[in-house]
Motif scaffolding. Structure first.
Motif, PDB file in Angstrom:
ATOM      1  N   VAL A   1       0.828  -1.214   0.000  1.00 48.91           N
ATOM      2  CA  VAL A   1       0.000   0.000   0.000  1.00 48.91           C
ATOM      3  C   VAL A   1       0.860   1.260   0.000  1.00 48.91           C
ATOM      4  O   VAL A   1       0.514   2.266  -0.606  1.00 48.91           O
ATOM      5  N   LYS A   2       2.016   1.204   0.660  1.00 46.47           N
ATOM      6  CA  LYS A   2       2.820   2.417   0.791  1.00 46.47           C
ATOM      7  C   LYS A   2       3.259   2.988  -0.554  1.00 46.47           C
ATOM      8  O   LYS A   2       3.534   4.167  -0.658  1.00 46.47           O
ATOM      9  N   SER A   3       3.301   2.157  -1.597  1.00 47.72           N
ATOM     10  CA  SER A   3       3.792   2.652  -2.889  1.00 47.72           C
ATOM     11  C   SER A   3       2.758   3.519  -3.606  1.00 47.72           C
ATOM     12  O   SER A   3       3.136   4.409  -4.372  1.00 47.72           O
TER      13      SER A   3
ATOM     14  N   LEU B   1       3.627 -12.658  -1.688  1.00 42.33           N
ATOM     15  CA  LEU B   1       4.491 -11.697  -2.373  1.00 42.33           C
ATOM     16  C   LEU B   1       3.928 -10.312  -2.132  1.00 42.33           C
ATOM     17  O   LEU B   1       2.718 -10.154  -1.955  1.00 42.33           O
ATOM     18  N   GLU B   2       4.808  -9.334  -2.098  1.00 42.31           N
ATOM     19  CA  GLU B   2       4.385  -7.965  -1.743  1.00 42.31           C
ATOM     20  C   GLU B   2       4.861  -6.956  -2.789  1.00 42.31           C
ATOM     21  O   GLU B   2       5.630  -6.048  -2.475  1.00 42.31           O
ATOM     22  N   PRO B   3       4.399  -7.090  -4.031  1.00 40.74           N
ATOM     23  CA  PRO B   3       4.857  -6.142  -5.051  1.00 40.74           C
ATOM     24  C   PRO B   3       4.233  -4.762  -4.828  1.00 40.74           C
ATOM     25  O   PRO B   3       3.077  -4.659  -4.433  1.00 40.74           O
ATOM     26  N   GLY B   4       5.016  -3.726  -5.054  1.00 38.96           N
ATOM     27  CA  GLY B   4       4.486  -2.366  -4.985  1.00 38.96           C
ATOM     28  C   GLY B   4       4.790  -1.670  -6.294  1.00 38.96           C
ATOM     29  O   GLY B   4       3.984  -1.655  -7.236  1.00 38.96           O
ATOM     30  N   ARG B   5       6.005  -1.140  -6.364  1.00 38.59           N
ATOM     31  CA  ARG B   5       6.470  -0.395  -7.535  1.00 38.59           C
ATOM     32  C   ARG B   5       6.147  -1.076  -8.867  1.00 38.59           C
ATOM     33  O   ARG B   5       5.692  -0.425  -9.814  1.00 38.59           O
ATOM     34  N   LEU B   6       6.381  -2.387  -8.909  1.00 38.73           N
ATOM     35  CA  LEU B   6       6.247  -3.123 -10.160  1.00 38.73           C
ATOM     36  C   LEU B   6       4.852  -2.944 -10.777  1.00 38.73           C
ATOM     37  O   LEU B   6       4.699  -2.900 -11.988  1.00 38.73           O
TER      38      LEU B   6
ATOM     39  N   ALA C   1       4.480   5.062  -8.576  1.00 36.54           N
ATOM     40  CA  ALA C   1       4.840   4.459  -7.288  1.00 36.54           C
ATOM     41  C   ALA C   1       5.737   5.418  -6.517  1.00 36.54           C
ATOM     42  O   ALA C   1       6.669   5.989  -7.092  1.00 36.54           O
ATOM     43  N   TYR C   2       5.474   5.567  -5.230  1.00 35.14           N
ATOM     44  CA  TYR C   2       6.276   6.446  -4.366  1.00 35.14           C
ATOM     45  C   TYR C   2       6.310   7.874  -4.914  1.00 35.14           C
ATOM     46  O   TYR C   2       7.295   8.599  -4.728  1.00 35.14           O
ATOM     47  N   GLY C   3       5.262   8.261  -5.626  1.00 33.64           N
ATOM     48  CA  GLY C   3       5.131   9.621  -6.132  1.00 33.64           C
ATOM     49  C   GLY C   3       4.196  10.368  -5.201  1.00 33.64           C
ATOM     50  O   GLY C   3       4.624  10.985  -4.211  1.00 33.64           O
TER      51      GLY C   3
ATOM     52  N   GLY D   1      14.685  -5.627  -0.418  1.00 30.69           N
ATOM     53  CA  GLY D   1      14.971  -4.275  -0.900  1.00 30.69           C
ATOM     54  C   GLY D   1      14.026  -3.905  -2.017  1.00 30.69           C
ATOM     55  O   GLY D   1      13.028  -4.586  -2.241  1.00 30.69           O
ATOM     56  N   SER D   2      14.358  -2.817  -2.695  1.00 30.75           N
ATOM     57  CA  SER D   2      13.443  -2.273  -3.694  1.00 30.75           C
ATOM     58  C   SER D   2      14.228  -1.902  -4.953  1.00 30.75           C
ATOM     59  O   SER D   2      15.440  -1.696  -4.894  1.00 30.75           O
ATOM     60  N   GLN D   3      13.508  -1.823  -6.075  1.00 33.25           N
ATOM     61  CA  GLN D   3      14.129  -1.452  -7.362  1.00 33.25           C
ATOM     62  C   GLN D   3      15.325  -2.370  -7.653  1.00 33.25           C
ATOM     63  O   GLN D   3      16.400  -1.930  -8.057  1.00 33.25           O
TER      64      GLN D   3
END
Ligand SMILES: *Cc1c(COP(=O)(O)O)cnc(C)c1O
Length: 415
Positions: free
Chosen positions: A59-61, A273-278, A372-374, A201-203
């Motif tokens: 959700v944070k993304s 699995l916890e995809p955000g940005r993707l 994402a993260y914007g 991690g991320s990205q």
């Protein structure tokens, strides 16, 4: 693959010209493509065929309710990191039985709310947190389903601020203490050990760190089961990267899925699995208007736009790259420029040293891959109301978050 394309030179989101949207809702604005989001959501799920899995969107993304609701409709659960995100996930129609609560520190009231909602699992990151969770659960005569987030000590080779699995990181329980921490969890009242978790991690561009982590976690599941713990779920976190236009092309969701299926097949657990940005990054852009151009020392050229680091923090925070382009058919010629915002900070640079076509006051530009993260990291710094968010579906669009007003800036304040 995304639905921000040019037609007769003009940039569109699906079938809506971005220039028309800017005229209707103003700038700056975040614009999301529903078709792009749904496509990513479906591609990710189908890449995992062969595993018994549950995908929980981070959700944070991108916490907007409309985006969460679309993902819930696609069968996604949610990965939350606060009581506020629990509230959002449930308001959006999320199923509490598909909610995982992550994070290195949770307040007692946040834990209590998640117990009341009967979420799927608490991912605890320390022995101290197990004790806190136990106290709250016992106080409510509830049983908290628990997984421990383990730090598998793999190098994700990403930006130091978004690498989370190095031995030096604040996240997770160090691998060497895990079995002892599970013995503690099993001994505490009010807890039921159900899983094990990691998030490296991320990205992350390469598949290799995910495969390394999966192999270590697989071994750990077997070990913990042998120790007598009823491990039913393995949470592999999120973190697969997206192309931002610089750096190496990240692995595809298909490659990621195949690698995970290979690494985890046959293990008798449900894989979370916890995809955000993707899922959301390139489903969104930040639409902004040029305020003016100016020349600095030694001919350095600046394009000042009406979005700043308060609207899109990633460049200032991580030195992140976002592709930037004109909305109208690009004019001939161009120059190397810095695209900057109006915020009173030297770090308020959205795009550094880019070759752009000639731009002048009133022209529209977009920063790509900003879904994402914007908006998630947008603030009111410099007393700047946060941007509107717009969701496009084919030829139609709707505002999914109104632009903030000056009244919103002072809500709750007294003189
Ligand atoms: C941030 C985060 C995610 C999502 O990461 P992405 O890189 O956006 O996929 C998943 N799980 C946890 C625990 C996180 O902190």
């Amino acid at each position: 693959m995304n639905h921000f394309q040019r037609k007769r030179g003009q940039l569109y989101c699906e079938d809506v010209p971005l220039a028309e949207l800017a005229g209707e809702v103003g700038t700056p604005a975040y614009v999301y493509s529903q078709a792009t989001l749904l496509r990513h959501a479906r591609v990710f799920r189908s890449a995992l065929r062969g595993l018994d899995f549950l995908a929980c969107f981070a959700v944070k993304s991108a916490p907007n309710l409309a985006l969460l609701r679309l993902l819930a409709g696609e069968g996604y659960g949610f990965d939350i990191v606060s009581g506020g995100e629990l509230f959002r996930a449930i308001e959006a129609g999320g199923d509490p039985r598909r909610i995982v609560f992550s994070g290195v520190g949770k307040r007692a009231d946040e834990i209590a709310a998640a117990l009341d909602a009967r979420i799927l699992q608490f991912n605890c990151e320390s022995e101290e947190e197990l004790a806190q969770l136990s106290r709250v659960a016992v106080g409510k005569k509830a049983i908290a389903p628990v997984a421990l987030r383990v730090n598998p000590d793999v190098d994700a080779r990403t930006h130091p601020y978004i690498a989370t699995a190095l031995a030096s990181s604040k996240f997770g329980v160090p691998a060497g203490r895990v079995r002892k921490a599970y013995r503690l969890a099993a001994s505490l009242p009010g807890l039921h050990v159900e899983g094990v978790a990691c998030h490296i991690g991320s990205q992350i561009a390469s598949i290799r760190p995910f495969v390394e982590a999966a192999a270590k976690m697989r071994e750990l599941v077997v070990r913990l089961r042998a120790d007598g713990h009823d491990i039913q779920r393995l949470d592999m976190g999120g973190g697969l990267g997206v192309p931002y236009g610089d750096g190496p092309e990240p692995a595809s969701p298909q490659q990621y899925g195949e690698a995970l299926v290979r690494a985890l097949k046959g293990l008798p657990v449900k894989v979370l699995l916890e995809p955000g940005r993707l899922l959301v990054a390139n489903a969104g852009v930040l639409l902004t208007r040029v305020l003016l151009t100016k020349e600095g020392h030694r001919g350095r050229k600046f394009v000042v736009v009406d979005a700043g680091m308060n609207d899109l923090l990633r460049p200032a925070l991580y030195d992140a790259h976002h592709e930037i382009e004109a909305v109208a058919r690009p004019r001939r010629g161009g120059a190397i420029v810095d695209v900057v915002g109006p915020v009173c900070e030297s770090s308020d640079v959205l795009a550094k040293r880019r070759r752009l076509p000639p731009l002048s006051a009133g022209d529209l530009v977009v920063l790509r891959t900003a879904g994402a993260y914007g908006m998630a990291m947008a603030s009111q710094y410099n007393a700047r109301p946060r941007p509107a968010e717009v969701l496009v579906e084919g030829r139609s669009w709707r505002i999914i978050r109104s632009r903030e007003t000056y009244k919103d800036l002072i809500r709750g304040e007294t003189t």
